[in-house]
Design an enzyme around this catalytic site. Structure first.
Site, mmCIF file in Angstrom:
data_model
loop_
_atom_site.group_PDB
_atom_site.id
_atom_site.type_symbol
_atom_site.label_atom_id
_atom_site.label_comp_id
_atom_site.label_asym_id
_atom_site.label_seq_id
_atom_site.Cartn_x
_atom_site.Cartn_y
_atom_site.Cartn_z
ATOM 1 N N LEU A 193 0.817 -1.203 0.000
ATOM 2 C CA LEU A 193 0.000 0.000 0.000
ATOM 3 C C LEU A 193 0.854 1.259 0.000
ATOM 4 O O LEU A 193 0.456 2.279 -0.574
ATOM 5 C CB LEU A 193 -0.938 -0.013 1.212
ATOM 6 C CG LEU A 193 -1.980 -1.129 1.221
ATOM 7 C CD1 LEU A 193 -2.885 -1.004 2.447
ATOM 8 C CD2 LEU A 193 -2.820 -1.130 -0.054
ATOM 9 N N ARG A 233 13.210 -0.492 4.985
ATOM 10 C CA ARG A 233 14.403 -1.152 5.515
ATOM 11 C C ARG A 233 15.103 -2.021 4.472
ATOM 12 O O ARG A 233 16.249 -2.421 4.673
ATOM 13 C CB ARG A 233 14.027 -2.020 6.722
ATOM 14 C CG ARG A 233 13.692 -1.230 7.979
ATOM 15 C CD ARG A 233 13.411 -2.150 9.142
ATOM 16 N NE ARG A 233 12.188 -2.923 8.956
ATOM 17 C CZ ARG A 233 11.824 -3.954 9.709
ATOM 18 N NH1 ARG A 233 12.620 -4.355 10.696
ATOM 19 N NH2 ARG A 233 10.693 -4.586 9.494
ATOM 20 N N ASP A 283 15.489 2.478 9.031
ATOM 21 C CA ASP A 283 14.777 1.824 10.127
ATOM 22 C C ASP A 283 14.194 2.949 10.971
ATOM 23 O O ASP A 283 14.933 3.656 11.671
ATOM 24 C CB ASP A 283 15.738 0.961 10.945
ATOM 25 C CG ASP A 283 15.030 0.174 12.047
ATOM 26 O OD1 ASP A 283 13.895 0.552 12.415
ATOM 27 O OD2 ASP A 283 15.616 -0.804 12.548
ATOM 28 N N ARG A 321 12.775 3.092 13.614
ATOM 29 C CA ARG A 321 12.955 2.977 15.065
ATOM 30 C C ARG A 321 14.199 3.720 15.547
ATOM 31 O O ARG A 321 14.378 3.901 16.759
ATOM 32 C CB ARG A 321 13.048 1.508 15.467
ATOM 33 C CG ARG A 321 11.778 0.707 15.229
ATOM 34 C CD ARG A 321 11.979 -0.768 15.446
ATOM 35 N NE ARG A 321 12.874 -1.352 14.444
ATOM 36 C CZ ARG A 321 13.166 -2.650 14.355
ATOM 37 N NH1 ARG A 321 12.629 -3.500 15.214
ATOM 38 N NH2 ARG A 321 13.974 -3.102 13.415
ATOM 39 N N TYR A 346 -9.214 -1.069 14.231
ATOM 40 C CA TYR A 346 -9.249 -1.583 15.598
ATOM 41 C C TYR A 346 -8.626 -0.623 16.598
ATOM 42 O O TYR A 346 -8.568 -0.915 17.794
ATOM 43 C CB TYR A 346 -8.669 -2.991 15.717
ATOM 44 C CG TYR A 346 -7.341 -3.318 15.083
ATOM 45 C CD1 TYR A 346 -6.240 -2.483 15.170
ATOM 46 C CD2 TYR A 346 -7.185 -4.539 14.430
ATOM 47 C CE1 TYR A 346 -5.027 -2.836 14.615
ATOM 48 C CE2 TYR A 346 -5.970 -4.912 13.880
ATOM 49 C CZ TYR A 346 -4.894 -4.058 13.968
ATOM 50 O OH TYR A 346 -3.678 -4.411 13.432
ATOM 51 N N LYS A 391 -1.764 1.262 17.049
ATOM 52 C CA LYS A 391 -2.566 2.065 16.136
ATOM 53 C C LYS A 391 -3.483 3.024 16.895
ATOM 54 O O LYS A 391 -3.790 4.123 16.396
ATOM 55 C CB LYS A 391 -3.390 1.165 15.216
ATOM 56 C CG LYS A 391 -2.571 0.436 14.160
ATOM 57 C CD LYS A 391 -1.929 1.387 13.149
ATOM 58 C CE LYS A 391 -1.308 0.647 11.977
ATOM 59 N NZ LYS A 391 -0.663 1.556 11.009
ATOM 60 N N PRO A 400 -7.164 1.926 6.071
ATOM 61 C CA PRO A 400 -7.548 1.036 4.972
ATOM 62 C C PRO A 400 -8.382 -0.133 5.460
ATOM 63 O O PRO A 400 -8.203 -0.625 6.581
ATOM 64 C CB PRO A 400 -6.199 0.555 4.434
ATOM 65 C CG PRO A 400 -5.291 0.598 5.617
ATOM 66 C CD PRO A 400 -5.782 1.716 6.505
ATOM 67 N N GLY A 401 -9.290 -0.565 4.606
ATOM 68 C CA GLY A 401 -9.967 -1.826 4.841
ATOM 69 C C GLY A 401 -9.177 -2.946 4.218
ATOM 70 O O GLY A 401 -7.941 -2.980 4.298
ATOM 71 N N PRO A 431 -0.011 -8.361 -3.585
ATOM 72 C CA PRO A 431 0.962 -9.460 -3.537
ATOM 73 C C PRO A 431 1.999 -9.333 -2.439
ATOM 74 O O PRO A 431 2.672 -10.312 -2.119
ATOM 75 C CB PRO A 431 1.638 -9.402 -4.919
ATOM 76 C CG PRO A 431 0.670 -8.691 -5.791
ATOM 77 C CD PRO A 431 -0.018 -7.708 -4.909
#
Length: 318
Positions: A46, A66, A93, A95, A175, A190, A216-217, A222
């Site tokens: 995405l 990464r 990265d 992080r 969620y 999230k 996004p739903g 791929p």
């Protein structure tokens, strides 16, 4: 008054119409000419689809990920998008705050200070909460929430110093509102990302920086991790138009109120709108692009299947 027909054959469920074809754009050509857009996780999936829609509108695009080999292939693919500006790639990265600063330095030297930041990079895998190790929890939360914060902080500080406006789009998950059984680590992260949207919209709005969320739903493609595709019926395949918009085909359409899954370009169109001049008064908002799937309810709840059973896990053992 004639009553509506109750015959399903006379009132077929058709679902939501298909989107315009790959290559169409949601905004006028050249909307992002002279603008720099930085997309994390832009080497695949995405993130790459989102980057493609910004490129199609003339943006100079910087993709960060990464994986160096994946970035090179994505850079070549994005550079071939009609209308694209310059495309650069940076191994990062998120992080690591020092590496994040280096990526911004490199982007600024090559194409300019990013005007738009899309925080798409995330980590995830399904697991019962009781089976999550401390390392597994940290891996997901550190990328999804802390990494998003490091990118956002660096973007905000540079624009505050320069006195320039900017736009941030954080990729979220539904969620964050509902909770996510099987994904406690990701759902918690999230939820934090969503809260950053709402908090920073107020803090940074006076300085011309807007921030929105985009959820996004089901957008099969791929590049989905095996840990996620294992929970879906079907396997890797290609959308009819292929390329940047490839997908999976496993009978998933019937599980959505829209009676179809999303095409990755549809998420890209939403991102280009939220960061565009046409959405300048929209900030602190999270837009869900999922064909109403997260709002789906049944009149009578089906029998509950415990999560461990759903994930084909045996009884818990410490």
């Amino acid at each position: 008054m004639e009553k509506p027909s109750q015959n399903p054959a006379q009132n077929p469920a058709r679902g939501l119409p298909a989107p315009p074809p790959l290559g169409a754009a949601a905004l006028p050509p050249g909307t992002y000419e002279g603008q720099v857009v930085l997309v994390t996780g832009g080497g695949s999936g995405l993130g790459k689809a989102i980057a493609a829609e910004f490129a199609r509108l003339g943006a100079d695009v910087v993709i960060a990920s990464r994986r160096a080999q994946q970035l090179k292939a994505a850079r070549d693919e994005l550079a071939a998008v009609p209308g694209a500006g310059r495309v650069t790639a940076a191994v990062c990265d998120i992080r690591d705050p020092e590496r994040v600063a280096e990526v911004f330095d490199a982007a600024q030297a090559a194409v300019g200070l990013p005007d738009v930041l899309v925080n798409n990079a995330a980590a995830n895998f399904p697991s019962p909460a009781e089976d999550l190790t401390p390392g597994g929890w940290r891996a997901v939360v550190d990328i999804t929430l802390t990494g998003t914060w490091f990118m956002t902080r660096e973007f905000g500080r540079r624009h505050l110093e320069a006195g320039t406006p900017g736009s941030i789009v954080n990729i979220g998950a539904s969620y964050a509102w509902t909770g996510g059984p099987g994904f406690a680590h990701s759902a918690a992260a999230k939820a934090g990302v969503k809260n950053l949207v709402e908090t920073l919209a107020v803090e940074w709005g006076p300085y011309g920086i807007q921030i929105n969320g985009l959820v996004p739903g089901l957008f099969p493609h791929p590049d989905l991790p095996e840990a996620i595709t294992a929970g879906l019926d079907g396997g890797p395949g290609g959308a009819p138009d292929g390329g940047l918009d490839g997908g999976l085909d496993g009978g998933l359409d019937a599980r959505q109120p829209a009676l179809r899954v999303g095409a990755p370009r549809e998420l890209g169109w939403a991102a280009t709108f939220l960061a565009s001049p046409y959405a300048r008064f929209i900030t602190g908002h999270t837009l869900v692009v999922d064909g109403a799937n997260w709002q789906r309810r049944t009149v009578v709840n089906p029998e509950l299947t415990p999560l461990r059973t759903q994930l084909r896990r045996g009884p818990f053992t410490p």
